[in-house]
Enzyme design. Structure first.
Site, PDB file in Angstrom:
ATOM      1  N   GLY B  10     -16.429 -11.962  13.962  1.00 50.35           N
ATOM      2  CA  GLY B  10     -16.946 -11.460  15.233  1.00 50.35           C
ATOM      3  C   GLY B  10     -17.493 -12.580  16.094  1.00 50.35           C
ATOM      4  N   CYS B  11     -17.784 -12.233  17.344  1.00 49.21           N
ATOM      5  CA  CYS B  11     -18.351 -13.188  18.301  1.00 49.21           C
ATOM      6  C   CYS B  11     -19.685 -13.730  17.806  1.00 49.21           C
ATOM      7  CB  CYS B  11     -18.621 -12.486  19.639  1.00 49.21           C
ATOM      8  SG  CYS B  11     -17.416 -12.884  20.874  1.00 49.21           S
ATOM      9  N   PRO B  12     -20.020 -14.981  17.962  1.00 50.64           N
ATOM     10  CA  PRO B  12     -19.219 -16.072  18.519  1.00 50.64           C
ATOM     11  C   PRO B  12     -18.592 -16.950  17.432  1.00 50.64           C
ATOM     12  CG  PRO B  12     -21.504 -16.764  18.385  1.00 50.64           C
ATOM     13  CD  PRO B  12     -21.397 -15.432  17.682  1.00 50.64           C
TER      14      PRO B  12
END
Lengths: 363, 68
Positions: B10-12
């Site tokens: 997932g981000c980041p």
């Protein structure tokens, strides 16, 4: 600048539509507030009985469906999940407890400032400090591990549930709760709220708009892409408020806000930190949930349950200020997210590596 | 050339992993991403860091090659 045109334009529309929703009936400085609206939904379905904040907010449904439809059209819809779901659930609760201490999610924080509410400046200061806290652990290797492909139906379920929720709102059976006064009673008409939600959901899906990502990426990578969306919402909501005569600068007497600086600050530290750990702000969680990311659905469910906890246990602030229970809850959440941050970073593994190395060298 | 698999992260994380790989291997790295958001973010980071880029689509993933 070239690559940012889309998100600046998108932010402008979000800012202007937010003020328009206030004109059409939403509470002041609350065209959008993901935390408040999820809280209202929790009340609407009877998960809490705070009579002034109960309504099925079509904006939330619209955001999910707007993101879902555009993701489907652009072949970006993908059912995924399995990345530390219960940790995300707990983080969702923490985000909600922090947001209801301040009285707004990061998006409403920006909209409050754009309406002249200077308490939001203190909120932003806390938000940035919280993001620094989250980034500290990201730099120490914090992550919630990989997600995995899920059966298609898993990803479709949340948008379907939202359609069901909208049908419930239209049918308005007696078992739902609708506020007769207070913020829950202030709303634009159902279909307008839904349509604005769909538009903003599509914009946020397309541009990846994220209120926490802006500051985070600036600190981590000196990347200002998402921050320009944040600033664009602020600027255009300010302009719209100014021309509509809604701009009213000051600390005291601001709509659905209190003036306790310390707890406005700490509430948003909690939101910023927990949102970095989640990988995005409450708005972004809804959008990802619409794109088929069931880990984000779990985070949203955490926010829903968090909202019920807030109002059942007297944790949420009111315009009179924070409550002692709320202050204790925020402190407990700090301890919990500090533990989550530590346990999921590489600090722990590097220490155990050191231990095993020293054991090896001893033997 | 070092290969970094960011699939499912997932981000980041995809950008953080790219940054770490390029910090350790300034001559370049191959980054594998599995969604458009991560692809866009990694591309932007590589471009801002002053690298040349080549993207190869491989079924459901993309390989982004960063070279000095």
């Amino acid at each position: 600048m070239e690559g940012k045109k889309g998100i600046i334009f998108g932010g402008a529309i979000v800012g202007i539509l937010s003020v328009l929703l206030v004109y059409l009936g939403n509470p002041a400085n609350m065209g959008f507030c993901i935390a408040c609206f999820i809280r209202d939904i929790a009340g609407g379905i009877g998960m809490h009985r705070a009579a002034v904040v109960q309504y099925i907010r079509p904006e939330i449904i619209g955001l999910v469906l707007g993101a879902f439809l555009l993701a489907l059209k652009n072949r970006e819809f993908e059912s995924r999940g399995g990345s530390a779901p219960f940790t995300r659930f707990v983080l969702g609760i923490a985000v909600m407890i922090g947001a209801l201490m301040f009285l707004g999610c990061p998006l409403r924080m920006v909209l409050r400032l754009a309406g002249g509410d200077l308490n939001a400046l203190i909120g932003i200061a806390g938000f940035v400090v919280g993001i620094f806290g989250g980034v500290y652990f990201l730099n120490k290797g914090f992550n919630l591990k990989r997600n995995y492909k899920m059966p298609k139906s898993e990803g479709y379920l949340f948008p379907i549930v939202n359609v069901g929720l909208f049908a419930l709102l239209l049918a308005a059976p007696a078992f739902l709760f609708f506020s007769e006064k207070g913020p829950g009673a202030a709303h634009a008409s159902i279909w307008i709220s839904l349509i604005v939600g769909v538009i903003v959901g599509a914009i946020a899906q397309r541009t990846r708009l994220c209120m926490v990502g802006g500051t985070r990426d600036m600190i981590l990578f000196k990347d200002s892409y998402l921050l320009s969306g944040f600033l664009s919402i602020l600027a255009f909501a300010f302009i719209a408020n100014f021309f509509m005569g809604y701009f009213n600068v000051g600390f005291a007497g601001q709509p659905v806000a209190h003036v306790d600086g310390l707890w406005n600050f700490l509430g948003m530290v909690l939101v910023g930190w927990a949102s970095v750990l989640l990988g995005g702000c409450p708005l972004r969680q809804l959008i990802l949930a619409g794109e088929g990311n069931t880990d984000s659905v779990v985070a949203v469910m955490g926010m829903l349950v968090g909202a019920a906890i807030c109002h059942n246990f007297g944790l949420a602030s009111s315009p009179k200020g924070p409550t002692p229970n709320g202050q204790i809850a925020v402190i407990i959440c700090f301890v919990i997210i500090a533990i989550i941050s530590y346990l999921n970073s590489e600090m722990l593994s590097s220490q155990s590596d050191l231990k095993s190395q020293s054991t090896l060298s001893k033997s | 050339m070092i290969k970094v698999d960011t699939c499912g992260m997932g981000c980041p994380q995809p950008v953080l992993m790219t940054k770490k790989a390029l910090d350790q291997n300034p001559e370049g790295a191959d980054i594998i991403v599995d969604n458009n958001t991560a692809k866009g973010n990694v591309e932007r980071f590589i471009k801002n860091a002053g690298y040349q880029m080549e993207i190869i689509e491989d079924g459901e993933t993309f390989m982004i090659s960063a070279r000095k």
